[in-house]
Motif scaffolding. Structure first.
Motif, PDB file in Angstrom:
ATOM      1  N   SER A  49       0.815  -1.268   0.079  1.00  0.00           N
ATOM      2  CA  SER A  49      -0.023   0.043   0.120  1.00  0.00           C
ATOM      3  C   SER A  49       0.784   1.201  -0.077  1.00  0.00           C
ATOM      4  O   SER A  49       1.988   1.029   0.644  1.00  0.00           O
ATOM      5  N   ASP A  51      -0.470   4.139   1.137  1.00  0.00           N
ATOM      6  CA  ASP A  51      -1.230   4.971   2.269  1.00  0.00           C
ATOM      7  C   ASP A  51      -0.156   4.951   3.413  1.00  0.00           C
ATOM      8  O   ASP A  51       0.232   3.618   4.118  1.00  0.00           O
ATOM      9  N   ASP A  54      -0.739   2.668   6.525  1.00  0.00           N
ATOM     10  CA  ASP A  54      -0.952   1.319   6.528  1.00  0.00           C
ATOM     11  C   ASP A  54       0.138   0.616   6.741  1.00  0.00           C
ATOM     12  O   ASP A  54       1.473   1.038   6.468  1.00  0.00           O
ATOM     13  N   ARG A 125      -5.531   5.829  12.463  1.00  0.00           N
ATOM     14  CA  ARG A 125      -5.638   4.577  11.798  1.00  0.00           C
ATOM     15  C   ARG A 125      -4.075   3.918  11.743  1.00  0.00           C
ATOM     16  O   ARG A 125      -4.332   2.899  11.006  1.00  0.00           O
ATOM     17  N   GLY A 178     -10.738   7.354  -0.193  1.00  0.00           N
ATOM     18  CA  GLY A 178     -11.025   6.206   0.204  1.00  0.00           C
ATOM     19  C   GLY A 178      -9.800   5.111  -0.167  1.00  0.00           C
ATOM     20  O   GLY A 178      -8.507   5.613   0.011  1.00  0.00           O
ATOM     21  N   GLU A 179     -10.169   4.178  -0.326  1.00  0.00           N
ATOM     22  CA  GLU A 179      -9.279   2.932  -0.737  1.00  0.00           C
ATOM     23  C   GLU A 179      -8.359   3.172  -1.844  1.00  0.00           C
ATOM     24  O   GLU A 179      -7.281   2.752  -1.964  1.00  0.00           O
ATOM     25  N   ASP A 180      -8.757   4.164  -2.768  1.00  0.00           N
ATOM     26  CA  ASP A 180      -7.827   4.539  -3.786  1.00  0.00           C
ATOM     27  C   ASP A 180      -6.545   5.176  -3.423  1.00  0.00           C
ATOM     28  O   ASP A 180      -5.726   5.342  -4.137  1.00  0.00           O
ATOM     29  N   LYS A 182      -4.580   4.385  -1.223  1.00  0.00           N
ATOM     30  CA  LYS A 182      -3.512   3.111  -1.334  1.00  0.00           C
ATOM     31  C   LYS A 182      -2.648   2.983  -2.537  1.00  0.00           C
ATOM     32  O   LYS A 182      -1.672   2.622  -2.349  1.00  0.00           O
ATOM     33  N   ARG A 183      -3.268   3.347  -3.605  1.00  0.00           N
ATOM     34  CA  ARG A 183      -2.480   3.219  -4.849  1.00  0.00           C
ATOM     35  C   ARG A 183      -1.922   4.612  -5.401  1.00  0.00           C
ATOM     36  O   ARG A 183      -1.293   5.014  -6.138  1.00  0.00           O
TER      37      ARG A 183
END
Length: 518
Positions: A49, A51, A54, A125, A178-180, A182-183
């Motif tokens: 990831s 982000d 993480d 987080r 959001g989840e995007d 991470k990339r």
């Protein structure tokens, strides 16, 4: 690893550049660096990831993607990062001057408010830094002024905020994507990703607006980072000209690179302690101090140093490598017969298969390990068999081990806490030995150690700090909470002779001053 599998892995490594579209024009480049200016690096620590919050976001500052507020050099000194200066205003209040004019890749300002939001997202987080940031309050006192209230004195706060897992990021954009995220993160670093295959490949281009560019800009135009799990494969790739840097140099490889100078540049690390984690919560037999003591006595450190480290190590004494002013000086001496006697006295009796047991519980453990430590795990497996302790290996991919350690999903692990020289003695000891801290992976707990760690964390006097650190290590060693094996210079960096501009104090980091000579 079988010879066939090793050959296949090496072949795959050598083929990867063609698959990723790497340019090879630099092979004919000149000394001025007009040819290929893409640094091709191999590492076992590929991110899954991007982000920064993480746990699988590996090598974010090291690959030039993320900045930290403060940067810790290889020799444990500090240098400015996104903060240009810092000062202690009161015993519980620090102030950091944020570098003016810095922007995230999206163009949003990376000012004090953004840095505050980034740390607060880490607090919410980032499991790895949960204890590190606990109790801290971040305040944007102006566009370039960040204040940190600590609740109690924290002399080592600048060192704590230099932690590699605290990359500054655009928290508002992270929530929006959001989840995007991470990339496609929004960071401030020198290198900006253009292609990312989690755990395998990272291609990034130089950020022309980076705050830390040398006069005239950076010659280096990008990086290609690839997974290189096999040390011999990494060396062959560098020798073949298919990679420029090995960021996980093993001892065997270090010797090979040093013999081939000046074709290669070698940057050994300062010694760091190698240890074995014992999970008292997962494996009931390990709660028996006699078992832990026997494992410690049966570990043949001299054989491990000679066989695995070829002299580039020395026996460990405690968390910190011997020779540091806050290290203890006495370690465990190998004594196999004494180890057997300890187990005999505790009622652990050898069974028909040679493995000891007591009350229906067998001394048989699973060892969590990964590529760089698998030879160590195999050696210990053999040494412990001599005293009637059976083991089986549970090898996993390197990055996957991080989450497994946090989850406590191991009995014995070769995972390294890597005690080293530091300006934050309390921070290192607290991270691994304070009751309830998330990185106290084995669940160790001792009220006396807790009390001294807390006292050390608020102590400003250096002499008093050193004395407290030694007392804490003596307690932990007396409890046999971990097994300390040796202090090694393993995991330095190697570059081909064509790489220029390596910062010797940040030897494993991609920096704007790097370039590739012809």
């Amino acid at each position: 690893m079988t010879p066939k599998r090793r050959t296949a892995m090496v072949a795959a490594l050598l083929l990867l550049p063609a698959c990723s579209g790497a340019t090879r024009g630099g092979d004919g480049g000149d000394e001025g660096g007009s040819g290929r200016q893409v640094l091709r690096v191999l590492t076992v620590n590929m991110p899954r990831s991007l982000d920064p919050v993480d746990i699988d976001a590996q090598r974010m500052p090291e690959n030039g993607l993320a900045d930290t507020l403060v940067v810790q050099n290889d020799d444990a000194t500090l240098r400015p990062g996104l903060a240009t200066r810092w000062r202690l205003l009161k015993p519980t209040l620090w102030e950091f001057d944020i570098r003016p004019g810095v922007r995230f890749w999206s163009g949003a300002p990376a000012d004090a408010a953004a840095v505050k939001a980034s740390f607060e997202r880490h607090q919410r987080r980032n499991t790895r830094v949960k204890s590190l940031l606990s109790g801290l309050e971040f305040v944007a006192a102006g566009p370039t002024t960040l204040r940190v209230r600590t609740g109690k004195p924290v002399p080592g706060l600048p060192f704590q905020l230099s932690f590699f897992a605290l990359g500054v990021h655009n928290a508002a954009e992270a929530e929006r994507r959001g989840e995007d995220f991470k990339r496609h993160p929004d960071l401030t670093g020198f290198m900006k990703p253009v292609r990312f295959v989690p755990g395998e490949t990272l291609v990034a281009e130089a950020n022309p607006h980076y705050w830390g560019l040398p006069p005239g800009g950076s010659r280096l135009k990008g990086i290609e980072a690839r997974l290189g799990a096999d040390s011999q494969g990494r060396t062959l790739a560098l020798r073949a000209g298919d990679a420029d840097a090995d960021y996980n140099m093993e001892i065997d490889q270090q010797a090979q690179y040093e013999r081939a100078r000046p074709a290669f540049q070698v940057y050994a690390t300062v010694p760091t302690t190698r240890n074995i984690w014992l999970n008292l919560g997962k494996a009931p037999a390990l709660r028996d101090r006699a078992v832990r003591t026997a494992l410690d006595l049966a570990a043949d450190r001299r054989a491990l140093i000679d066989g695995l480290n070829h002299g580039y190590a020395r026996p460990a004494t405690g968390h910190f490598p011997a020779g540091l002013p806050y290290a203890i000086t006495t370690g465990t001496r190998t004594d196999v017969e004494k180890a057997k006697s300890v187990l005999d006295a505790a009622g652990w009796v050898p069974g028909p298969d040679g493995v000891r047991a007591r009350g229906g519980t067998r001394l048989h453990f699973r060892i969590l390990t990964y590529a760089v430590f698998q030879p160590l795990a195999i050696a210990l497996q053999s040494q412990w068999r001599r005293i009637g302790v059976g083991t089986e290996l549970a090898p996993v991919e390197t990055t996957a081990s991080n989450q497994m350690m946090l989850d406590g999903d191991f009995e014995i692990a070769t995972y390294c806490s890597c005690g080293s020289a530091t300006g934050d003695i309390a921070g290192q000891l607290r991270a691994f030995y304070r009751t309830g801290v998330v990185t106290n992976y084995g669940g160790y707990s001792n009220p006396d150690a807790d009390r001294l760690i807390d006292e050390l964390g608020t102590e400003f006097d250096q002499g008093r700090q050193y004395a407290l650190a030694k007392r804490i290590q003596e307690i932990v060693r007396g409890d046999v909470a971990l097994l300390y094996l040796y202090a090694s210079t393993q995991w330095g960096a190697a570059y081909t002779g064509r790489v220029r501009g390596v910062d010797p104090k940040l030897s494993k980091r991609v920096v704007p001053g790097m370039w590739i000579a012809g």
